[in-house]
Design a protein around this motif. Structure first.
Motif, mmCIF file in Angstrom:
data_model
loop_
_atom_site.group_PDB
_atom_site.id
_atom_site.type_symbol
_atom_site.label_atom_id
_atom_site.label_comp_id
_atom_site.label_asym_id
_atom_site.label_seq_id
_atom_site.Cartn_x
_atom_site.Cartn_y
_atom_site.Cartn_z
ATOM 1 N N MET A 774 0.845 -1.193 0.000
ATOM 2 C CA MET A 774 0.000 0.000 0.000
ATOM 3 C C MET A 774 0.879 1.242 0.000
ATOM 4 O O MET A 774 1.773 1.390 0.841
ATOM 5 C CB MET A 774 -0.907 -0.030 1.224
ATOM 6 N N ARG A 775 0.608 2.126 -0.974
ATOM 7 C CA ARG A 775 1.419 3.338 -1.111
ATOM 8 C C ARG A 775 0.525 4.560 -1.283
ATOM 9 O O ARG A 775 -0.553 4.479 -1.870
ATOM 10 C CB ARG A 775 2.379 3.194 -2.297
ATOM 11 N N ILE A 776 1.021 5.671 -0.777
ATOM 12 C CA ILE A 776 0.278 6.931 -0.839
ATOM 13 C C ILE A 776 1.202 8.030 -1.330
ATOM 14 O O ILE A 776 2.329 8.169 -0.842
ATOM 15 C CB ILE A 776 -0.309 7.300 0.536
ATOM 16 N N LEU A 777 0.709 8.796 -2.281
ATOM 17 C CA LEU A 777 1.392 10.016 -2.721
ATOM 18 C C LEU A 777 0.725 11.195 -2.019
ATOM 19 O O LEU A 777 -0.454 11.474 -2.230
ATOM 20 C CB LEU A 777 1.282 10.179 -4.240
ATOM 21 N N GLN A 778 1.468 11.874 -1.163
ATOM 22 C CA GLN A 778 0.939 13.005 -0.424
ATOM 23 C C GLN A 778 1.303 14.295 -1.141
ATOM 24 O O GLN A 778 2.475 14.568 -1.392
ATOM 25 C CB GLN A 778 1.502 13.012 0.999
ATOM 26 N N MET A 779 0.266 15.060 -1.485
ATOM 27 C CA MET A 779 0.490 16.262 -2.273
ATOM 28 C C MET A 779 1.266 17.305 -1.468
ATOM 29 O O MET A 779 1.145 17.399 -0.240
ATOM 30 C CB MET A 779 -0.846 16.868 -2.721
ATOM 31 N N SER A 780 2.050 18.083 -2.176
ATOM 32 C CA SER A 780 2.842 19.136 -1.546
ATOM 33 C C SER A 780 1.936 20.216 -0.976
ATOM 34 O O SER A 780 0.864 20.510 -1.526
ATOM 35 C CB SER A 780 3.802 19.742 -2.575
#
Length: 950
Positions: A774-780
């Motif tokens: 499980m992976r998450i891209l956290q916005m800047s």
């Protein structure tokens, strides 16, 4: 004399009616139990039924007898201890009548009281069968609770059962004391008025001991209450032990337990001393202590000590809650990466992600069901579900996303005739599959498997569907199948293929179904379904079987009643058979310090509220969940196989011990089946809801809610629906990876905001070594990226998009429907993609056809007849990749495409130009030119429709 005979007849009628009623009820109960046993045995799980039934009976008898014995014994003791001269003491005439009645019918009164309380207690206990089996077969978690030093298994398996036992014991003692007091009073052992108020020595001793025992049990309950603090929401912040609970409430519970024991000793002493004032004062002090120590003292600690310094006082407890919650829901290994998404598009920007572009699914399984109905239904007695499914097949050596469904029997399209509905139209036929990223020239799905008999690129398989999502939804929807050897078949198999072009018939030969060849079994099922035709019809033979309760979810829940079942079952062709794949979950609501959520609330979204075959989960609270079992149901014979998927799960180990040989090991899963298994949706929905807050692992950030996320509402469903956006299956190439991966994806927005906060995906390919990653891209935080709702609004209000859709909307004979809004991390940014379907109005044969694809990258919006056109439009003429979504023949492997329909494109362009000219003429008041241009536009639309094969 005649009046005497009439009186005798009347006196005989009532007992006769009672006997008849009892026999009818008994027969109904027997019918229900015996047919359930036969149903379980029909798919190989009679042992589960027997275990559940025998355990229920055991609990019913044991607890019923204990309660009945306790109450009856104390009533008998009270009667035996009655004063010898009790009947001669002054009392009211009413009490005298009750005393005489009790003395004359005391045995019957005891029997009636015992039966009533025994049935009540036994019925309550039999409903605790799963709690008992979990306690009896409990396996350790090998994880220790930080506050009490107990294994988590104590809270999950043992605590719920012991709480019930304590509650039962307290109730039994209270009932016994009440019944004993009534008998003592009636027989003169207790007096509340008159010169000799009080009671006999024996009555006072008896009641003192009963009340003392009840208070002892209450003291033990107080002691157990401290463990409940680890699994209850004792504060406004989280589930589990808080500062106040740890420093005040736990101590209060122990003190109350000690006070209760002291109070019980006073009652025991009163059996000899007979000084009710002392134990009564003790009981009052216990009640006051419960108020002061249980409510006032913890409240004061919370208000005066915790609240002024709450984040500091609760820090360690918040950390324990975070750790326990992430572990309980299986999200403790999630990988979160900061992502500075690009918002500008340039030529060739998607070159590095070119392999991911063909995996963008354009066929929306929640929109195209009417197209499957119109193009593959074949006859009105077949149907497809409202929500289709996404699976994968290897086509031409490449893994290909497919939108799949099976052609099930729809009795709504069959004449209301018992013989037809129950013996002829018994099964569906064939699996239908289409490419997820391609369409035919007219916008129809591009078939991988189609028609009757099945043709296409999927291996040859048994096509008949006797067990499915639609065929068993109604309780009375059963079929009678099978016939003696040599008897002509009567079940409709296919609409054609028989002699002289007539329908082809068939006789069921599967092992599923319950044999009803004997007259006795026919009688039972005639009673069960309240249908005398089962008993009378000549179509029921010695070899006949009845098939009912045949949805995959019903079968799996029957085989494993301790599982919760995913709301979305899906079909697949595995080793030459159509099977239903069902995900099963083990859950608990008593994992210490883990946050509790409502399963229905966190799994409900736009799909579950659509009224289709994706069903909502029950209204249960949970704080532990695992996808421990993968189940397979054979669509032909209903056989069920359960496979241990998470064999490290202690809950699964416990149930495997309770029901041995029910769940097969993970190693028994075949390679063919493994290729079709995927990460389940409901588990993912629960995890994404948990991660909306529990992605924050710092207690201070968690307390401040500084980075709280939320699941966005589905923009396609409309603002009025206010339903969550469902997760989507699609192939995603994660930034930094070499290849795209079949994934389950979702988005986050900041709490009560609409911009994008994060993008989440889990590896959904069960054959991958990294399945479940499980992976998450956290916005800047430095720049705002539009979320799904904002992007969808920008796409639908874009002038170019509006111009392209106007020809289908202005004529009033067509409608445009937006499909699922997909989000993908490509080109260093985020790409939003939604297909647009058009459909004629006012026609019973119309269906949605994929006509356009709208995309958005950053602030740039593009629309094209194909995804490739839309991408090239946004990325300055060349996206840098090829989508390979062109129209094909069904036998063309994925990757080989044909060009789009130029004639339709030209005609639509002419229509668009004519509509624009008509609008301009109308604004200037030139009605003649307006009418001329509208006629030209409508003619162009008709030419486009003909060119598209519509």
């Amino acid at each position: 004399m005649s009046s005497l005979r009439v009186g005798r007849r009347r006196s005989a009628i009532l007992p006769t009616l009672v006997i008849v009623a009892v026999l009818i009820v008994a027969f109904a109960i027997f019918t229900s139990v015996w047919t359930d046993r036969l149903w379980y045995g029909s798919f190989g799980y009679a042992s589960v039924f027997s275990k559940m039934l025998l355990t229920r009976i055991g609990l019913f008898v044991a607890f019923g007898l204990i309660m009945a014995t306790c109450v009856v014994a104390n009533a008998a003791i009270a009667y035996r201890l009655r004063p010898r001269l009790g009947a001669q003491t002054p009392s009211s005439p009413l009490l005298e009548r009750y005393r005489e009645l009790l003395e004359s019918r005391f045995v019957w009164v005891l029997v009636a009281a015992g039966v009533i309380v025994g049935l009540f207690a036994g019925g309550t206990a039999s409903g605790r069968v799963l709690e008992y089996l979990a306690w009896r077969n409990a396996q350790p978690f090998n994880v220790t609770d930080p506050r009490f030093g107990l294994d988590v298994g104590f809270f999950v398996f043992s605590y719920p059962w012991w709480r019930f036992v304590l509650s039962f014991a307290f109730t039994a003692l209270v009932f016994s004391a009440i019944v004993a007091a009534i008998v003592h009073y009636t027989m003169g052992g207790l007096r509340f008025s008159g010169p000799r108020r009080g009671g006999s020595r024996a009555a006072q001793a008896h009641l003192s001991i009963l009340v003392g025992l009840a208070v002892v049990v209450k003291g033990v309950s107080y002691w157990f209450d401290q463990y409940a603090l680890a699994i209850d929401r004792s504060n406004r912040l989280f589930t589990g032990i808080s500062y106040t609970a740890d420093k005040a409430t736990v101590t209060a519970k122990m003190i109350l337990a000690i006070i209760a024991v002291i109070c019980a000793l006073l009652f025991f002493a009163n059996a000899v001393l007979r000084r009710w004032m002392v134990p009564t004062i003790g009981l009052i002090l216990l009640l006051l202590s419960a108020i002061v120590l249980g409510l006032v003292y913890p409240g004061a600690v919370q208000y005066f000590s915790v609240r002024p310094d709450e984040p500091d006082k609760e820090r360690s407890y918040i950390r324990a809650n975070i750790d326990a919650t992430r572990a309980a829901y299986g999200v403790d290994k999630v990988e979160i990466t900061d992502y500075s998404a690009k918002t500008t598009a340039s030529a060739g920007q998607l070159r590095a992600d070119a392999e991911a572009l063909p995996g963008i699914r354009l066929i929306d399984p929640n929109v195209v069901s009417p197209a499957y109905e119109q193009l593959q239904q074949v006859r009105g007695y077949y149907a497809f579900p409202k929500n289709l499914d996404v699976d994968r097949y290897t086509i031409g050596g490449r893994e290909t996303d497919a939108v799949v469904a099976v052609r099930e029997m729809d009795l709504g399209g069959v004449e209301d005739n018992w013989n037809n509905r129950k013996t002829v139209y018994t099964h569906g036929y064939g699996l239908v599959a289409a490419y997820g990223n391609r369409r035919q020239p007219g916008g129809e799905p591009d078939w991988i498997a189609k028609d009757i008999p099945p043709t296409g690129l999927i291996e040859e398989h048994e096509p008949r569907i006797y067990f499915g999502e639609l065929q068993g939804q109604r309780p009375d929807q059963y079929s009678i199948v099978g016939a003696p050897a040599g008897m002509p078949p009567i079940e409709l198999d296919t609409p054609g293929g028989g002699e002289g072009g007539n329908p082809k018939t068939y006789t069921y030969t599967g092992k599923g179904g319950v044999g009803i060849g004997s007259m006795w079994l026919r009688l039972l099922y005639a009673a069960k379904f309240a249908d005398v035709n089962i008993l009378l019809s000549d179509r029921v033979h010695p070899q006949s079987k009845i098939i009912y309760d045949r949805t995959p979810r019903q079968l799996v829940h029957g085989a494993a009643p301790w599982l919760k079942v995913d709301g979305d079952t899906y079909p697949a062709v595995v080793e030459g058979r159509i099977v239903w794949i069902v995900d099963g979950y083990t859950t608990s609501d008593s994992y210490p310090n883990s946050e509790r959520v409502n399963l229905n609330e966190v799994t409900s979204d736009a799909q579950t509220s659509s009224g289709g075959t994706v069903v909502a989960q029950p209204q249960d609270d949970i704080n532990y969940m695992r996808n421990s079992v993968k189940a397979v149901v054979d669509a032909y014979d209903g056989s069920v196989k359960l496979y241990a998927w998470d064999d490290t799960d202690p809950v699964l180990k416990t149930w495997s011990l309770a029901f041995p040989n029910v769940v097969q090991p993970k190693s028994a899963i075949s390679k063919d089946l493994l290729d079709h298994l995927r990460y389940p949706q409901d588990f993912f929905k629960v995890q994404r809801q948990i991660l909306a807050r529990y992605h924050m692992t710092n207690p201070d950030n968690w307390y401040q809610r500084s980075s709280l996320w939320d699941v966005p509402t589905d923009p396609v469903a409309g603002a009025s629906a206010q339903t969550k956006e469902p997760p989507f299956y699609l192939s995603v190439k994660w930034p930094g990876d070499d290849d795209p991966i079949f994934s389950l994806t979702s988005s986050y927005v900041p709490f009560k905001r609409s911009n994008l906060a994060a993008y989440m995906a889990v590896n959904a390919d069960a054959s991958s070594p990294e399945y479940g990653r499980m992976r998450i891209l956290q916005m800047s935080d430095t720049s705002q990226i539009d979320g799904p709702g904002q992007s969808f609004n920008a796409m639908t209000t874009n002038e170019t998009v509006a111009d392209r859709l106007r020809p289908f909307l202005n004529q009033g004979a067509a409608s445009a429907t937006f499909g699922n809004l997909l989000t993908l991390p490509v080109g260093g940014g985020l790409l939003y993609v939604t297909p647009v379907y058009t459909q004629r109005q006012g026609s019973t044969g119309s269906y949605p056809a994929l006509r356009f694809v709208v995309i958005r990258f950053g602030q740039s919006v593009g629309i094209g007849d194909t995804l490739q056109q839309a991408l090239d439009q946004v990325f300055q003429g060349s996206s840098g990749g090829t989508t390979n979504e062109g129209s094909t023949d069904s036998n063309t492997p994925a990757g080989n495409s044909k060009p789009d329909n130029p004639a339709a494109t030209k005609a639509l362009g002419e229509a668009q130009a004519a509509f624009q000219a008509a609008d301009k003429a109308l604004k200037s008041g030139d009605l003649a030119t307006y009418q001329k241009k509208m006629a030209e536009a409508q003619g162009a639309v008709q030419r486009a429709t003909r060119a598209l094969g519509r």
